[in-house]
Structures are given as structure tokens and as C-alpha cells.
Design an enzyme around this catalytic site. Sequence first.
Site, mmCIF file in Angstrom:
data_model
loop_
_atom_site.group_PDB
_atom_site.id
_atom_site.type_symbol
_atom_site.label_atom_id
_atom_site.label_comp_id
_atom_site.label_asym_id
_atom_site.label_seq_id
_atom_site.Cartn_x
_atom_site.Cartn_y
_atom_site.Cartn_z
ATOM 1 N N HIS A 81 91.226 21.452 -61.307
ATOM 2 C CA HIS A 81 91.687 22.840 -61.562
ATOM 3 C C HIS A 81 91.879 22.740 -63.290
ATOM 4 C CE1 HIS A 81 94.064 26.213 -61.170
ATOM 5 N NE2 HIS A 81 95.211 25.663 -60.671
ATOM 6 N N HIS A 93 83.256 27.361 -58.768
ATOM 7 C CA HIS A 93 84.509 28.064 -58.647
ATOM 8 C C HIS A 93 84.731 28.676 -57.114
ATOM 9 C CE1 HIS A 93 87.930 30.642 -59.520
ATOM 10 N NE2 HIS A 93 88.084 29.983 -60.504
ATOM 11 N N ASP A 150 86.666 26.841 -67.932
ATOM 12 C CA ASP A 150 86.968 25.417 -68.625
ATOM 13 C C ASP A 150 85.664 24.943 -69.331
ATOM 14 O OD1 ASP A 150 89.652 25.092 -68.040
ATOM 15 O OD2 ASP A 150 89.198 24.435 -66.037
HETATM 16 N N1 ACO Z 1 78.930 20.143 -59.982
HETATM 17 C C1 ACO Z 1 78.089 19.736 -58.715
HETATM 18 N N2 ACO Z 1 78.333 20.070 -57.521
HETATM 19 C C2 ACO Z 1 79.158 21.149 -57.217
HETATM 20 C C3 ACO Z 1 79.936 21.349 -58.038
HETATM 21 C C4 ACO Z 1 80.076 20.915 -59.694
HETATM 22 N N3 ACO Z 1 80.897 21.155 -60.567
HETATM 23 N N4 ACO Z 1 80.908 22.280 -57.709
HETATM 24 C C5 ACO Z 1 80.731 22.452 -56.321
HETATM 25 N N5 ACO Z 1 79.558 21.675 -56.194
HETATM 26 C C6 ACO Z 1 78.715 21.736 -54.935
HETATM 27 C C7 ACO Z 1 79.634 20.618 -53.887
HETATM 28 O O1 ACO Z 1 79.086 19.540 -53.836
HETATM 29 C C8 ACO Z 1 79.063 21.488 -52.504
HETATM 30 O O2 ACO Z 1 77.673 21.042 -52.418
HETATM 31 P P1 ACO Z 1 77.365 20.729 -50.626
HETATM 32 O O3 ACO Z 1 77.395 22.191 -49.987
HETATM 33 O O4 ACO Z 1 75.944 20.091 -50.831
HETATM 34 O O5 ACO Z 1 78.271 19.681 -50.207
HETATM 35 C C9 ACO Z 1 78.778 22.899 -53.056
HETATM 36 O O6 ACO Z 1 78.889 22.716 -54.288
HETATM 37 C C10 ACO Z 1 80.372 23.583 -52.667
HETATM 38 O O7 ACO Z 1 81.386 22.976 -53.298
HETATM 39 P P2 ACO Z 1 82.835 22.945 -52.940
HETATM 40 O O8 ACO Z 1 83.698 21.663 -53.358
HETATM 41 O O9 ACO Z 1 82.931 23.140 -51.426
HETATM 42 O O10 ACO Z 1 83.654 24.157 -53.669
HETATM 43 P P3 ACO Z 1 84.953 24.604 -53.740
HETATM 44 O O11 ACO Z 1 84.916 25.970 -53.799
HETATM 45 O O12 ACO Z 1 85.753 23.780 -52.792
HETATM 46 O O13 ACO Z 1 85.280 23.886 -55.176
HETATM 47 C C11 ACO Z 1 85.642 23.825 -57.482
HETATM 48 C C12 ACO Z 1 85.500 24.673 -56.339
HETATM 49 C C13 ACO Z 1 86.842 22.800 -56.925
HETATM 50 C C14 ACO Z 1 86.166 24.466 -58.825
HETATM 51 C C15 ACO Z 1 84.373 22.976 -57.658
HETATM 52 O O14 ACO Z 1 83.250 23.974 -57.987
HETATM 53 C C16 ACO Z 1 84.556 21.863 -58.785
HETATM 54 O O15 ACO Z 1 84.944 20.736 -58.385
HETATM 55 N N6 ACO Z 1 84.058 21.999 -59.976
HETATM 56 C C17 ACO Z 1 84.239 21.164 -61.232
HETATM 57 C C18 ACO Z 1 85.518 21.174 -61.462
HETATM 58 C C19 ACO Z 1 86.101 22.267 -62.448
HETATM 59 O O16 ACO Z 1 85.322 22.826 -63.316
HETATM 60 N N7 ACO Z 1 87.236 22.834 -62.058
HETATM 61 C C20 ACO Z 1 87.848 23.897 -62.836
HETATM 62 C C21 ACO Z 1 87.652 25.206 -61.722
HETATM 63 S S1 ACO Z 1 88.523 26.428 -62.614
HETATM 64 C C22 ACO Z 1 89.970 26.439 -62.596
HETATM 65 O O17 ACO Z 1 90.621 25.696 -61.927
HETATM 66 C C23 ACO Z 1 90.731 26.981 -64.098
#
Ligand code: ACO
Length: 432
Positions: A267, A306, A362
Amino acid sequence: MADTLTITDNRTGRQYEVPITNGTIRALDLRQIKLNPDEFGLMTYDPAFQNTASCISRITFIDGDKGILRYRGYPIEQLAEHSTFIETSYLLLNGELPTATELESWTGRLNQHLTLHENIKKFMEGFRYDAHPMGIFLSTVGALSTFYPEAKLIFDEEARHTQIARLIAKVPSIAGYAYRHSLGQPYIYPDPELSFIGNFHAMLFKRVGSQYTSDPVLERALDVLFILHADHEQNCSTSAMRGIGSSQTDPYVSLAGAAAALYGPLHGGANEAVLRMLAEIGTVKNVPAFVKKVKDGEGRLMGFGHRVYKSYDPRAKVIKQTAYQVFEVTGTSPLLDVALELERIALQDDYFVSRRLYPNVDFYSGLIYEAMGFKPSIFPVLFAIGRTVGWIAQWQEMLLDKDQKIARPRQIYLGEQERNFVPINERIKTEP
Ligand code: ACO
């Protein structure tokens, strides 16, 4: 005819008519679906609330597919161009942009509350020299609860408005002290004669005994970043704020919980993680190998993806433009090239394209903060200053919403059924 959903229970052959309002059905309407009258009734299972609306809100609108974000109906791009953080905070809290008189009165009210009690300073001095500023920040916000016992009067409008102004005014001062603490430098008292952002800059960067004037471009850039971070409907930390506040805690302890939720790397901690990731990659030539590691499941590309946006985060677009304005003043960062190359490669790569992973808020914000002279551990605290407004606006909306009660999700219990206690000498060792 009203919109309804007809559900047929194949176990009994019975049919149920459930109203559809605002594109949702009420989960409680499913309770009537049961085999026997003494059964609990049907529930929904939705881990991580991926498809559950927990409230009705009139504050922030997001269309994740189209990349739209609006506060009280105003597009984020327009607010970032024309508004200020103080004005936007008024908008989020009150529903309308302020008139000139209202803005003057709101600014004056905030200026009244910038100062922290001297004991807060002593409290903060108790933290270790290397304490993370976010840990100091969230503990100190929680500690404010003990300084303002009248904050418990959450349904008293006047008392509530006082706490709201206090919180918005004091969080930058707490952030300033937390930052100076982490640098081992003396705290700088707030100066209400300065602008809201100018004062914050001075609290962070002023040398004791010398004058400090912040650069207007950097001041405006931080103002824009605070506007962009101010609210984002029912995200993890805002849900924490609403969830904690639903037990009628005062806003200080609720906000401490929200800040704790923001601290996580998935987050608000992501901006700090992005900068560390860019520094670890180091140069443009290392980008392809890093992307490969991410695709092989070794970590995530921080600042990408996201839960709601499945297209370019509109805040990231504004931040990218702001980054160029900041770099004109500060000089460019070598890590900008790494970030641009990461974005270029990721946006062409099927792994990211097929999962609809785009830069989020971010991805570029850490580069701006770094160029402004902040060290990475303060990045989540900067996020928290902006988001404080959204947390409070959402908390207040929750308090005044007659539909809301104490938040209490259900569970599906799949553990052991009832069994008798086993004395210790009769237990069989179970290796994990
Ligand atoms: N890098 C690589 N792969 C990713 C990323 C990433 N940043 N984000 C998601 N994925 C992949 C997952 O591995 C998953 O792949 P799969 O289907 O093969 O298993 C798929 O994309 C879906 O991911 P989820 O984790 O189910 O997506 P969710 O909606 O739950 O997560 C989140 C959203 C937490 C923001 C995620 O994209 C992430 O971890 N991003 C990196 C951290 C980040 O930048 N957070 C800031 C968010 S903005 C904020 O809070 C202000």
C-alpha cells in the site's frame, strides 16, 4: 418494474426475488435462502473484499477501467492543476469547493492548530535514533488521543470539527518532528505565518538559527502530491479507518490504525519500496534482467498494478508531469532513466499487459521526493499527510450513515468440530 434478481435454490427448488439497487444486491437478502428454518442462511464468501461494497459514499469516484478519479465530482487532473491541498481538503470534507471567505476561515482554523503539545516532543524523543519515521508517526497520532479526551465526543458536531482541524493541521508537524528525529536534528516549531506547505518544508529542512525559504516550484509540487493522495475511496487504510471507527473510537486512534495499514509495502509503503528497487537495479542495462526476475516470481515490480485501476493510474500521469517540473529545479535523477525504461519494457511485455498492470501513484512519487531531498523512510509519512484528509472525510461519512454499525465480518468455519480436552501427558506429538 423494479430491477430484481431471481435466484433458484436447486436444493429445494424454491425461488427468491432479490432487489437490485445501484448495481448491487444486499448480502442480507440472501439470508432468507436456507434449507431449514433453524439454519443460519446463505452468506457470501469474499476474501479481501474483491466484490463487496461496504458502504454508500459520496466522496470519491473511481472508474478503474477508464482510469478516472474524481473527488466530489471534480476530475483529479483539474484539481491538480487549479486547486490547493487546503482547498481540496475542504472539498473532500464538506462536499463543495469553498468560497474565498470559507477558504480564509478554514486556513485560519488550520493555522491555529499547527503546534504540538510540548509533551509530544518528549514522547517522540523516546524513540530510538534509527526508528522508522512511519512508526513514530502512527504512534504519535495515536498518542494525541490522550491529549484531547473530548475527542471521544464523536457525535458532537463542534467537538468533531475541532478534532478534524487539529488532525489535518498537526499531522505535518508530527511528520516534521519524526523526520528530524530520524536525522538526529533538533525539531523546528511550526510557523503559521508561512503557507501550509512552506511551513512543512521549513519544519523539515530549516537549519536552526538560519532563514529558510522553500522553492515555489517544489512547494507547488508537494501541494499537488498531497492533492493526488488525499483520498482513494475504500482502499486498505481507509477501510481500516472506517472499520476501527465503527466501534466509535476517537479519530486519533482510528487514524493511527489507518496509518498502520498504509505502512505496508503493498500500500503506502510502496513508494519507499520503489526507490529501493530502482536503486537496486542501478542502471538501465540491468532492467531486462530485473523484469525477468519479476516474471519468474522473484518479487514484484513495485509501483505497478492496482486492485482497482486496470489501466494507467490517472494520478501517475500527473505525477510524471510533476516529476519533470521538479527535475528542472533540482536536476534529474539517474534513477529516472531506470524508471522510464522499466515502464517502457513492462508496458510492452505480455506478462504485465495480460494482467493489466500499469504504473500506479507510487511509481514516480518516490523519485520526486528524493529529488526534493527527502530520504526514503519518510515517503510513506508524506503519503499519510495527504491521505489524512480522506481518512477523516470517510470516517465522518461513516459516523453519519444510518446504515452503518460496528464492522463485523462473518467467517466460514472449517476447523475441528467439538472434541474433549486431552491431558498433557496423553497428547501425541504433532510435528508441524
Ligand atoms: N509485479 C508483478 N506481478 C504483479 C504485480 C506487480 N507489481 N502486481 C500484480 N501482479 C500479478 C500477480 O502476481 C498476479 O499474477 P497471477 O495471476 O499470475 O498470480 C496478478 O498480477 C494479479 O495480482 P493480485 O495480487 O491478485 O492483484 P491485487 O489486486 O490483489 O493486488 C496490488 C494489487 C497489491 C497493488 C499489486 O498489484 C501489487 O502488489 N503491486 C505492487 C505494490 C504496489 O505498487 N502497491 C501500491 C498500490 S497503490 C497504493 O496502495 C497507493
